[in-house]
Design a protein around this motif. Sequence first.
Motif, mmCIF file in Angstrom:
data_model
loop_
_atom_site.group_PDB
_atom_site.id
_atom_site.type_symbol
_atom_site.label_atom_id
_atom_site.label_comp_id
_atom_site.label_asym_id
_atom_site.label_seq_id
_atom_site.Cartn_x
_atom_site.Cartn_y
_atom_site.Cartn_z
ATOM 1 N N PHE A 210 -2.135 5.808 10.141
ATOM 2 C CA PHE A 210 -3.416 5.494 10.769
ATOM 3 C C PHE A 210 -4.616 5.897 9.933
ATOM 4 O O PHE A 210 -5.640 5.234 9.971
ATOM 5 N N LYS A 211 -4.496 7.007 9.197
ATOM 6 C CA LYS A 211 -5.676 7.487 8.484
ATOM 7 C C LYS A 211 -5.719 7.006 7.043
ATOM 8 O O LYS A 211 -6.782 6.903 6.443
ATOM 9 N N HIS A 212 -4.539 6.751 6.471
ATOM 10 C CA HIS A 212 -4.555 6.430 5.039
ATOM 11 C C HIS A 212 -4.317 4.958 4.754
ATOM 12 O O HIS A 212 -5.007 4.361 3.948
ATOM 13 N N LEU B 48 0.814 -1.221 0.000
ATOM 14 C CA LEU B 48 0.000 0.000 0.000
ATOM 15 C C LEU B 48 0.848 1.272 0.000
ATOM 16 O O LEU B 48 0.465 2.274 -0.590
ATOM 17 N N ARG B 49 1.983 1.221 0.657
ATOM 18 C CA ARG B 49 2.749 2.456 0.811
ATOM 19 C C ARG B 49 3.308 2.965 -0.509
ATOM 20 O O ARG B 49 3.708 4.113 -0.626
ATOM 21 N N GLU B 50 3.335 2.090 -1.526
ATOM 22 C CA GLU B 50 3.840 2.510 -2.834
ATOM 23 C C GLU B 50 2.745 3.113 -3.705
ATOM 24 O O GLU B 50 3.030 3.595 -4.801
ATOM 25 N N LEU B 51 1.499 3.063 -3.248
ATOM 26 C CA LEU B 51 0.404 3.527 -4.109
ATOM 27 C C LEU B 51 0.311 5.054 -4.114
ATOM 28 O O LEU B 51 0.815 5.735 -3.219
ATOM 29 N N PRO C 281 -6.759 1.919 7.271
ATOM 30 C CA PRO C 281 -8.122 1.561 6.858
ATOM 31 C C PRO C 281 -8.140 0.639 5.651
ATOM 32 O O PRO C 281 -9.050 -0.174 5.491
ATOM 33 N N ASN C 282 -7.121 0.723 4.797
ATOM 34 C CA ASN C 282 -7.093 -0.152 3.638
ATOM 35 C C ASN C 282 -6.632 -1.560 3.977
ATOM 36 O O ASN C 282 -6.838 -2.478 3.205
ATOM 37 N N ALA C 283 -5.941 -1.683 5.113
ATOM 38 C CA ALA C 283 -5.438 -2.999 5.493
ATOM 39 C C ALA C 283 -6.355 -3.676 6.495
ATOM 40 O O ALA C 283 -6.068 -4.774 6.947
ATOM 41 N N VAL C 284 -7.470 -3.015 6.829
ATOM 42 C CA VAL C 284 -8.270 -3.513 7.946
ATOM 43 C C VAL C 284 -8.908 -4.859 7.648
ATOM 44 O O VAL C 284 -9.102 -5.680 8.543
ATOM 45 N N GLY C 285 -9.162 -5.124 6.372
ATOM 46 C CA GLY C 285 -9.747 -6.408 6.001
ATOM 47 C C GLY C 285 -8.859 -7.562 6.406
ATOM 48 O O GLY C 285 -9.288 -8.499 7.090
ATOM 49 N N VAL C 286 -7.584 -7.461 6.002
ATOM 50 C CA VAL C 286 -6.617 -8.496 6.347
ATOM 51 C C VAL C 286 -6.575 -8.707 7.851
ATOM 52 O O VAL C 286 -6.581 -9.834 8.345
ATOM 53 N N ILE C 287 -6.572 -7.595 8.586
ATOM 54 C CA ILE C 287 -6.422 -7.690 10.035
ATOM 55 C C ILE C 287 -7.621 -8.382 10.669
ATOM 56 O O ILE C 287 -7.467 -9.314 11.453
ATOM 57 N N ILE C 288 -8.823 -7.928 10.275
ATOM 58 C CA ILE C 288 -10.020 -8.502 10.905
ATOM 59 C C ILE C 288 -10.122 -9.985 10.607
ATOM 60 O O ILE C 288 -10.360 -10.811 11.485
ATOM 61 N N VAL C 289 -9.895 -10.327 9.341
ATOM 62 C CA VAL C 289 -10.029 -11.729 8.962
ATOM 63 C C VAL C 289 -9.038 -12.592 9.728
ATOM 64 O O VAL C 289 -9.396 -13.619 10.313
ATOM 65 N N PHE D 106 -2.097 7.190 -3.604
ATOM 66 C CA PHE D 106 -2.803 7.995 -2.602
ATOM 67 C C PHE D 106 -1.909 8.288 -1.396
ATOM 68 O O PHE D 106 -2.055 9.302 -0.725
ATOM 69 N N VAL D 107 -0.940 7.403 -1.143
ATOM 70 C CA VAL D 107 -0.010 7.673 -0.048
ATOM 71 C C VAL D 107 0.931 8.817 -0.432
ATOM 72 O O VAL D 107 1.199 9.721 0.360
ATOM 73 N N ASP D 108 1.405 8.759 -1.689
ATOM 74 C CA ASP D 108 2.239 9.874 -2.170
ATOM 75 C C ASP D 108 1.476 11.185 -2.080
ATOM 76 O O ASP D 108 2.006 12.210 -1.635
ATOM 77 N N ALA D 109 0.222 11.139 -2.491
ATOM 78 C CA ALA D 109 -0.601 12.351 -2.466
ATOM 79 C C ALA D 109 -0.706 12.895 -1.049
ATOM 80 O O ALA D 109 -0.553 14.102 -0.815
ATOM 81 N N ALA D 110 -0.943 11.988 -0.102
ATOM 82 C CA ALA D 110 -1.059 12.428 1.287
ATOM 83 C C ALA D 110 0.252 13.045 1.759
ATOM 84 O O ALA D 110 0.266 14.073 2.449
ATOM 85 N N ARG D 111 1.365 12.421 1.341
ATOM 86 C CA ARG D 111 2.660 12.932 1.796
ATOM 87 C C ARG D 111 2.919 14.315 1.204
ATOM 88 O O ARG D 111 3.361 15.223 1.901
ATOM 89 N N VAL D 112 2.598 14.463 -0.089
ATOM 90 C CA VAL D 112 2.786 15.752 -0.744
ATOM 91 C C VAL D 112 1.928 16.817 -0.068
ATOM 92 O O VAL D 112 2.341 17.954 0.126
ATOM 93 N N ALA D 113 0.714 16.409 0.354
ATOM 94 C CA ALA D 113 -0.175 17.356 1.014
ATOM 95 C C ALA D 113 0.304 17.713 2.417
ATOM 96 O O ALA D 113 -0.308 18.530 3.087
#
Lengths: 515, 353
Positions: free
Chosen positions: B245-247, B224-227, B250-258, B229-236
């Motif tokens: 925690f915010k970006h 995920l960190r290479e995608l 939430p995208n990894a939460v599926g793996v965690i819950i399962v 939206f992470v770059d966008a957040a960092r640039v912002a």
Amino acid sequence: MFGFIARRIGVLIVILFGSSYLLYNLQALSGDPLADFRTSRDPEVESQIKATIEQLRLDVPAPLRYFIWLRGVLGIFVGQPDFGKVRTGEPVGELLMDAIPVTIRLVFGATIIAILLGITIGVVTALRQYSRFDYSMTFVAFLMFSLPIFWVAVLLKEFMAIQFNNFLSEPNIPTTWIIGISAFIALFFGAILGRSRRTFWIGFLASGLFTAVLLTLIDARGWILEPGIGPVIFALLALLTAFGVTQISMGVGHKPSLYASLSVAVAGAISYFPMQSLFKRESQVPVLLGGLVVALIVAGIATVAFARIDRGPVYRTASITAFIIGIIMIVDKLMQTWGPYVSSGEVQYRPVPTIGERNPLIETNDFWVALLDTLLHMFLPTIALTLIGFAGYVRYTRGTLLDVLNQDYIRTARAKGLNERTVIMRHAFRNTMIPIVTLLVVDFASVVGGALITENVFAWRGMGTLFRQAIGTFDLNLLMGIFFVTATLALVANLVADLLYSALDPRVRVGSGKS
Amino acid sequence: MSDDVKQPADSADMKSDIFSKETEGLSQAQIVRKRFFQHKAAMTSLFVLLGIIFFVFSAQSISLGPVKYPGWWKYDYEQISDLRIAECSGGVVGCPSLDVFPSSIDGTPMQIGEHPFGQDDIGRDYFAMVMRGAQRSLLVMVIIGTLGAALGTVIGAIAGFFRGWVDAILMRFTDFIITVPTIVLGSVIGYHFGNLGAVFLAFFLGIFAWTGISRLVRGEFLKLRELEFVDAARVAGASTRRIIFKHILPNAVGVIIVSATLLMSGAILLETGLSYLGFGVVPPDVSLGLLISNYQDAFTVRPWLFWWPGLFIIAVALCVNFIGDGLRDAFDPRQRRGMSRKDKASLASGESK
């Protein structure tokens, strides 16, 4: 590549060192090996304490005592490892050498059966996704996941051993049972074959009637106490095997492989009588090994005779056929041993044991009696471990195969006009096997340390029993010895899994960049 | 899933058509929730599990500091009462009084009776003991699951996000713990901490239960960190903490819950296994594994002592497994359940062409 392996082995040694140091100190901190003596009223307790301190080197604090242990273990590099002694005086190394084969015998069969069964059912459920068969197999898999093994073991002991032995004293199969078993098998195969209503009913009726007739015949002929295949049925089975293996691997339309495996089957059928006399010889190991080599050579000759191109796959088909026919022959021989074994004085018609690794009363040089005895003692633990283990493979195979089937190259393969068998077996199944194979390696390693409960329930003296002893008597040397074996196996298996992955999947490269 | 919505180029594919129609205008969380609610097996299991939890915990007394809830069942698990002898047939003592068949079938009226699950050797009520055991097992399961998931997420997230030497150290540390088979580690822990009570046992087991999840979360973070939206957040100008925690999380939460669910179903079997071996919960407290271990030899004569605890273990583990499966399907963007029968049919015919 070699750099990669060397680096991994280096890391492996560091991890082993670290975790063994941690475990040693944890265990040393958390209890007192002298606790038994402190409450003892024996007048000589002082000298006993002294002797124990001497023996276990308790005068050295644990963080340093570890290095005494380590020095012994490092002897492995000069060929003389010393794992120290158990508190009762036996060397740990010898105990381990006795226990490891027992545990491997316990888990090996179960793991193999679980894998074969799990992968087969996994493939079928994936191909019949969201069918009733899929749903019921999913349910069964989850049920197996949720079963505590000790609970299953008690049930098995009651119903598969005690009740079955009772049944053997009066071996008549009731008609209701014949109907019930046939109906179950009919449903199972009907569901596997059932793409449409017609194929379902064909599978249902064919397998149901076949089972019913077979069971009635078995019952009528008294086959349960005097089983055996006999040369005619053996020849038929050999031919069937040839057809079946060819159909799965190359398809019966592929003439060279069909002819090759059929000729292997004919050779197997002809060798039935010579093998019977060979089986009577004193030492069986050379006979079995020789038989295997001859079978592979025959498969090779048949391949060369019938195939000009594609010799690799044809040879594979022929040799798998030869191997399975060999297994059938061995099963037949075991069946012939069954009658005398069951009626012998040591067994007395109670052949399925609930505990132990072998019958201590039987003292025989006969290879087949000993083998049958060992197999019967493996029967219950193997069923228990298989039931628990196969569910994981079913789910994993199903998931992986479904992923693969959704890929573009499968569509390409279908678009090329390849038949469904080739698409599934050659294109999809092979790629499914890549992650599964790596899973297997890790499983094999973990299972050696993990059959603790099973060994306990069935009273096998393997690694698990040793481990219990180590914990219960606070035996640090024994515990560390067990840890050393299981941890080394686990780490090596992980390394092998990584290497295997890169060997099987050309996209994964080890050794380049960060690993 | 979101890929399918974003990329109309894929819409030639019939699957994507059906997907986008079903999920139009819904957020990721709404899609997941909707899919989970449609998963019949998972929903049934969820209700059954909640029912079991409520039933089990309300049956026996619970004390939270000064507040003490008495429990609706008349016996306590430690309380010894008179053994039922007269009512039992065949010289067995302490037989169960539960009778679920109405009198039209076997002649006796439906009843729960004094000791529905029977009694143990000295006359303790077995229903109360099974309830207490199930409480312990459920408690252990939840603690191991939560603790393992929390630790695993934090360690995996840090390793995957920062990479480099942090990753190397954390992952070697994980290998370190994986080296020891769980049951072996559990036995060492259980043997020494089992007598502190089930909660402590669960706590110590949970400390070592995070390895699997941390590996999965690390893998997810590395991806995920290479995608963009992470770059966008960092640039912002987002801080590292915010990105994690915010970006990404939430995208990894599926793996965690399962995997947390699967960890839980493994945990209940681990606890019962350890108690069975004598390395888990120790008497006078009871756990389901301990009950089975105590009465496995009684199977031929007094099978109820063996059946009930086993059935509770299986029921709980089975429910948790099905919930996990439902969650996995709900979080998996490629899954196709929840389609109508007609869609399935059209899809199948489209595929077989």
